[in-house]
Design a protein around this motif. Sequence first.
Motif, PDB file in Angstrom:
ATOM      1  N   VAL A 185       0.852  -1.188   0.000  1.00  0.00           N
ATOM      2  CA  VAL A 185       0.000   0.000   0.000  1.00  0.00           C
ATOM      3  C   VAL A 185       0.887   1.236   0.000  1.00  0.00           C
ATOM      4  N   PRO A 186       0.348   2.395  -0.389  1.00  0.00           N
ATOM      5  CA  PRO A 186       1.140   3.623  -0.296  1.00  0.00           C
ATOM      6  C   PRO A 186       1.656   3.827   1.117  1.00  0.00           C
ATOM      7  N   PRO A 187       2.841   4.403   1.274  1.00  0.00           N
ATOM      8  CA  PRO A 187       3.413   4.597   2.616  1.00  0.00           C
ATOM      9  C   PRO A 187       2.478   5.383   3.528  1.00  0.00           C
ATOM     10  N   HIS A 188       2.262   4.860   4.717  1.00  0.00           N
ATOM     11  CA  HIS A 188       1.450   5.534   5.743  1.00  0.00           C
ATOM     12  C   HIS A 188       0.007   5.788   5.283  1.00  0.00           C
ATOM     13  N   LEU A 189      -0.515   4.904   4.440  1.00  0.00           N
ATOM     14  CA  LEU A 189      -1.883   5.110   3.933  1.00  0.00           C
ATOM     15  C   LEU A 189      -2.897   5.180   5.062  1.00  0.00           C
ATOM     16  N   LEU A 190      -2.835   4.232   5.999  1.00  0.00           N
ATOM     17  CA  LEU A 190      -3.832   4.154   7.061  1.00  0.00           C
ATOM     18  C   LEU A 190      -3.532   5.097   8.217  1.00  0.00           C
ATOM     19  N   THR A 191      -2.252   5.308   8.505  1.00  0.00           N
ATOM     20  CA  THR A 191      -1.893   6.090   9.693  1.00  0.00           C
ATOM     21  C   THR A 191      -1.806   7.584   9.436  1.00  0.00           C
ATOM     22  N   LEU A 192      -1.486   7.994   8.203  1.00  0.00           N
ATOM     23  CA  LEU A 192      -1.304   9.419   7.907  1.00  0.00           C
ATOM     24  C   LEU A 192      -2.290   9.929   6.864  1.00  0.00           C
ATOM     25  N   TRP A 193      -2.287   9.309   5.688  1.00  0.00           N
ATOM     26  CA  TRP A 193      -3.031   9.894   4.573  1.00  0.00           C
ATOM     27  C   TRP A 193      -4.533   9.723   4.707  1.00  0.00           C
ATOM     28  N   THR A 194      -4.981   8.658   5.368  1.00  0.00           N
ATOM     29  CA  THR A 194      -6.427   8.538   5.587  1.00  0.00           C
ATOM     30  C   THR A 194      -6.948   9.632   6.516  1.00  0.00           C
ATOM     31  N   PRO A 195      -6.297   9.904   7.673  1.00  0.00           N
ATOM     32  CA  PRO A 195      -6.748  11.040   8.485  1.00  0.00           C
ATOM     33  C   PRO A 195      -6.662  12.372   7.742  1.00  0.00           C
ATOM     34  N   VAL A 196      -5.616  12.551   6.921  1.00  0.00           N
ATOM     35  CA  VAL A 196      -5.503  13.783   6.132  1.00  0.00           C
ATOM     36  C   VAL A 196      -6.686  13.908   5.177  1.00  0.00           C
ATOM     37  N   ALA A 197      -7.042  12.808   4.521  1.00  0.00           N
ATOM     38  CA  ALA A 197      -8.165  12.835   3.586  1.00  0.00           C
ATOM     39  C   ALA A 197      -9.471  13.169   4.293  1.00  0.00           C
ATOM     40  N   VAL A 198      -9.667  12.619   5.482  1.00  0.00           N
ATOM     41  CA  VAL A 198     -10.884  12.911   6.248  1.00  0.00           C
ATOM     42  C   VAL A 198     -10.945  14.395   6.604  1.00  0.00           C
ATOM     43  N   VAL A 199      -9.822  14.952   7.042  1.00  0.00           N
ATOM     44  CA  VAL A 199      -9.777  16.366   7.419  1.00  0.00           C
ATOM     45  C   VAL A 199     -10.035  17.256   6.208  1.00  0.00           C
ATOM     46  N   VAL A 200      -9.383  16.945   5.072  1.00  0.00           N
ATOM     47  CA  VAL A 200      -9.583  17.745   3.856  1.00  0.00           C
ATOM     48  C   VAL A 200     -11.039  17.686   3.412  1.00  0.00           C
ATOM     49  N   ALA A 201     -11.633  16.501   3.432  1.00  0.00           N
ATOM     50  CA  ALA A 201     -13.032  16.364   3.033  1.00  0.00           C
ATOM     51  C   ALA A 201     -13.952  17.161   3.956  1.00  0.00           C
ATOM     52  N   LEU A 202     -13.687  17.101   5.261  1.00  0.00           N
ATOM     53  CA  LEU A 202     -14.502  17.858   6.220  1.00  0.00           C
ATOM     54  C   LEU A 202     -14.349  19.359   6.016  1.00  0.00           C
ATOM     55  N   LEU A 203     -13.149  19.806   5.679  1.00  0.00           N
ATOM     56  CA  LEU A 203     -12.937  21.240   5.421  1.00  0.00           C
ATOM     57  C   LEU A 203     -13.747  21.696   4.211  1.00  0.00           C
ATOM     58  N   PHE A 204     -13.757  20.882   3.159  1.00  0.00           N
ATOM     59  CA  PHE A 204     -14.553  21.238   1.981  1.00  0.00           C
ATOM     60  C   PHE A 204     -16.037  21.284   2.327  1.00  0.00           C
ATOM     61  N   MET A 205     -16.506  20.339   3.141  1.00  0.00           N
ATOM     62  CA  MET A 205     -17.915  20.349   3.526  1.00  0.00           C
ATOM     63  C   MET A 205     -18.236  21.566   4.390  1.00  0.00           C
ATOM     64  N   LEU A 206     -17.326  21.929   5.295  1.00  0.00           N
ATOM     65  CA  LEU A 206     -17.547  23.097   6.143  1.00  0.00           C
ATOM     66  C   LEU A 206     -17.607  24.369   5.315  1.00  0.00           C
ATOM     67  N   VAL A 207     -16.653  24.523   4.390  1.00  0.00           N
ATOM     68  CA  VAL A 207     -16.654  25.704   3.518  1.00  0.00           C
ATOM     69  C   VAL A 207     -17.919  25.740   2.675  1.00  0.00           C
ATOM     70  N   GLY A 208     -18.306  24.582   2.131  1.00  0.00           N
ATOM     71  CA  GLY A 208     -19.514  24.536   1.321  1.00  0.00           C
ATOM     72  C   GLY A 208     -20.758  24.902   2.112  1.00  0.00           C
ATOM     73  N   ASP A 209     -20.867  24.417   3.349  1.00  0.00           N
ATOM     74  CA  ASP A 209     -22.021  24.726   4.184  1.00  0.00           C
ATOM     75  C   ASP A 209     -22.062  26.209   4.531  1.00  0.00           C
ATOM     76  N   LEU A 210     -20.904  26.789   4.838  1.00  0.00           N
ATOM     77  CA  LEU A 210     -20.853  28.217   5.157  1.00  0.00           C
ATOM     78  C   LEU A 210     -21.242  29.075   3.955  1.00  0.00           C
ATOM     79  N   LEU A 211     -20.719  28.733   2.777  1.00  0.00           N
ATOM     80  CA  LEU A 211     -21.075  29.482   1.566  1.00  0.00           C
ATOM     81  C   LEU A 211     -22.564  29.344   1.262  1.00  0.00           C
ATOM     82  N   PHE A 212     -23.078  28.135   1.429  1.00  0.00           N
ATOM     83  CA  PHE A 212     -24.483  27.889   1.142  1.00  0.00           C
ATOM     84  C   PHE A 212     -25.375  28.724   2.055  1.00  0.00           C
ATOM     85  N   ARG A 213     -25.072  28.718   3.338  1.00  0.00           N
ATOM     86  CA  ARG A 213     -25.888  29.469   4.293  1.00  0.00           C
ATOM     87  C   ARG A 213     -25.777  30.975   4.056  1.00  0.00           C
TER      88      ARG A 213
END
Length: 287
Positions: free
Chosen positions: A249-277
């Motif tokens: 698997v890619p280096p640190h897929l589960l320990t590093l990049w998966t949490p990074v992906a979750v954070v990035v996705a949540l940031l996009f959702m937060l920005v989208g919700d703020l813009l929408f409101r």
Amino acid sequence: MTEISERAFHSPGRGRGLVDALKNRYLLRLLVDKELQVRYRGSVLGILWSYVKPGVQFIVFYIALGVFLELNKGLDNYAVYLFSGIILLNFFGEAFGNGARCMVGNGALIKKIYLPRELFSVSTIWVALVHFLPQLLVLLIACFVVGWRPGPMQLGAAVVAMIIMVIFSFGLGLIFGVANVFFRDAENIVDLLVMVLTWLSPVMYSWERVAAAVPAWGLHLYLSNPITVAVELFHFAFWAPTLEGEWHVPPHLLTLWTPVAVVVALLFMLVGDLLFRKFEGTFAQEL
């Protein structure tokens, strides 16, 4: 004269975003039913198109890339590898694309009555999930045929991958859904983004080809993309357990990049919700 607290009043056309959408589950179900009925009205195959489209994509990519360009070399069970990525990208493309168009597409309804507008965006995720499930069933059958032996970690990785894709596509859909109300060019940008992200994700090729072609910082940038991480998690969940040997698997897929992906996705959702409101109060006038 009776005094009425100002707290009882709200700005017209503005709600509490995702909170209001989640509290109106009955309306959400009606919107999902409406979208499915409208989409397949007059269709002969109906929901079977959920099988036809990914099937045709798989055949074309497998022959053109796997056979002609020989990308299947070094990747045992390449068919499972390819199809697991295709269905995930199909979900993203449908959820993101429909999310970006849903406000304009439901403009007549938005101008007539008030209801939590973010319901339209949430409904596109559910519609995409309805179309995703038949494709997932086909993938599971293929995996069992070639000897799928998953463990708890692989099953958990599949769930996390879907959570990432749901959040990320929902956030992007909100952002471009707002932009599309004011600038119709946003629809064309969405189509370009889906095409680019499809080819920039390790669906048809392995991540090791990227690692061999770019410097370390380029690989880190590549792995910071939530779609890349979600696709690799799906490969880890469905393709890797079908192999006889070990898959790297890619280096640190589960320990590093998966949490990074979750954070990035949540940031996009937060920005989208703020813009929408912020802008939903002007949707009726703009549409």
